[in-house]
Scaffold this active site. Structure first.
Site, short mmCIF file in Angstrom:
data_model
loop_
_atom_site.label_atom_id
_atom_site.label_comp_id
_atom_site.label_asym_id
_atom_site.label_seq_id
_atom_site.Cartn_x
_atom_site.Cartn_y
_atom_site.Cartn_z
N ILE A 92 0.85 -1.21 0.00
CA ILE A 92 0.00 0.00 0.00
C ILE A 92 0.87 1.25 0.00
CG2 ILE A 92 -1.96 -1.15 1.09
CD1 ILE A 92 -1.16 0.04 3.77
N HIS A 108 -4.20 -4.37 -2.91
CA HIS A 108 -4.60 -4.22 -1.50
C HIS A 108 -4.85 -2.75 -1.15
CE1 HIS A 108 -2.67 -8.31 -0.27
NE2 HIS A 108 -3.81 -8.45 -0.92
N GLY A 175 9.55 -10.49 -3.41
CA GLY A 175 9.41 -9.97 -2.04
C GLY A 175 8.10 -10.29 -1.37
N1 APR Z 1 14.69 -8.55 -0.43
C1 APR Z 1 13.86 -9.51 -0.93
N2 APR Z 1 12.91 -10.15 -0.19
C2 APR Z 1 12.80 -9.77 1.10
C3 APR Z 1 13.62 -8.79 1.69
C4 APR Z 1 14.60 -8.17 0.87
N3 APR Z 1 15.43 -7.23 1.33
N4 APR Z 1 13.28 -8.68 3.01
C5 APR Z 1 12.27 -9.54 3.22
N5 APR Z 1 12.00 -10.22 2.08
C6 APR Z 1 10.97 -11.24 1.86
C7 APR Z 1 10.76 -12.15 3.06
O1 APR Z 1 11.63 -13.27 2.96
C8 APR Z 1 9.29 -12.56 2.90
O2 APR Z 1 9.19 -13.75 2.13
O3 APR Z 1 9.74 -10.58 1.66
C9 APR Z 1 8.67 -11.41 2.12
C10 APR Z 1 7.73 -10.56 2.94
O4 APR Z 1 6.63 -11.37 3.31
P1 APR Z 1 5.46 -10.73 4.19
O5 APR Z 1 6.05 -9.96 5.31
O6 APR Z 1 4.49 -11.84 4.48
O7 APR Z 1 4.78 -9.66 3.22
P2 APR Z 1 3.79 -9.95 2.02
O8 APR Z 1 4.05 -11.27 1.40
O9 APR Z 1 3.83 -8.74 1.14
O10 APR Z 1 2.35 -9.98 2.77
C11 APR Z 1 1.21 -10.08 1.93
O11 APR Z 1 -0.21 -9.80 3.85
O12 APR Z 1 -0.63 -8.71 5.80
C12 APR Z 1 -1.00 -8.79 4.49
O13 APR Z 1 -1.91 -7.05 3.23
C13 APR Z 1 -0.72 -7.49 3.80
O14 APR Z 1 0.02 -7.14 1.54
C14 APR Z 1 0.30 -7.86 2.73
C15 APR Z 1 0.07 -9.34 2.54
#
Ligand code: APR
Ligand code: ZN
Length: 233
Positions: A92, A108, A175
């Protein structure tokens, strides 16, 4: 380049090196706040002030956050790629826009938008939200909410996203931990359409077995390198 229709999905990991917290990493947002309190319609109905405070704090913090090399690499790919291109983000934040991405869908929702639950109007919103602020369109108070998709709500642009996935020949997931549906299922949709599927992530996601290729590392390193490889072909 052997590809002509690219769909990209990004998650919180692409913004991590810009200083934006992810959700499920160690020390992530959901380890500090219960998502049921701040990211569900029930939580908003129960305590709207708490929800406004959560998003106000994150909206303010977003003002000083800058895109990183991964965001810029995706904007470059959109500019230089000759075929069809769609970037779908679960984030977001407005870092893809700040990096120059245009063919972008926020499934989202967006930090910088407010939605009136009374009249359905949407408004650019960069300041704090609260129950005391009247809707600019219908004047009602207490109905303005962040225009973000909470758990249990329908993500935005699903029709357009599935249409793009069904004709993609390359799907790149960047990511995201692959924990949240329907985004976590996009890779299977693209693979069913015959697309080559690639995961660029710090570590293997929940959906790792669904990808034809995975490159693990920090987004600011692996994303520019992958874009370079795509544009060279
Ligand atoms: N480079 C690449 N990947 C990364 C980095 C980085 N520097 N730092 C973290 N990650 C990866 C982590 O390994 C993880 O797999 O990014 C991912 C983040 O996962 P989440 O924290 O679960 O975020 P996301 O997948 O975007 O969540 C999806 O969940 O809570 C809801 O609406 C919210 O949009 C969000 C959705
Ligand atoms: Zn209204």
């Amino acid at each position: 380049m052997p590809f002509s229709r690219i769909v990209i999905l990004t998650g919180a990991g692409i913004s991590a090196e810009s200083g934006v917290d992810t959700f499920r990493d160690k020390g992530g947002i959901w380890s500090k706040v219960d998502y049921r309190d701040v990211a569900t319609p029930e939580g908003f109905a129960r305590d709207p002030d708490r929800v406004h405070e959560f998003y106000n704090m994150r909206r303010q913090r977003m003002k000083d956050v800058q895109p990183n090399a991964a965001h810029f690499a995706l904007a470059r790919l959109e500019r230089e790629f000759q075929g069809e291109f769609l970037l779908v983000t679960q984030n977001i934040d407005d870092l893809h826009e700040k990096a120059g991405s245009q063919k972008l869908l926020h499934m989202h929702g967006e930090h910088t938008k407010a939605l009136c639950a009374n009249c359905g109007s949407r408004h650019e919103w960069r300041e704090d939200l609260s129950r005391a602020i009247p809707c600019p369109a219908c004047g009602s108070k207490g109905y303005l909410r962040p225009d973000v998709v909470w758990f249990g709500e329908m993500p935005y642009h699903m029709e357009a996203i599935y249409q793009a996935l069904r004709s993609a020949d390359l799907f790149i997931s960047i990511g995201t931990s692959g924990n949240v549906y329907p985004a976590a299922q996009f890779v299977q949709e693209a693979a069913r359409a015959g697309a080559y599927t690639v995961e660029l992530n710090l570590e293997p996601s929940e959906g790792i077995d669904d990808f034809a290729e995975a490159i693990h590392g920090r987004a600011t390193e692996v994303v520019p390198a992958f874009v370079e490889r795509l544009l060279k072909v």
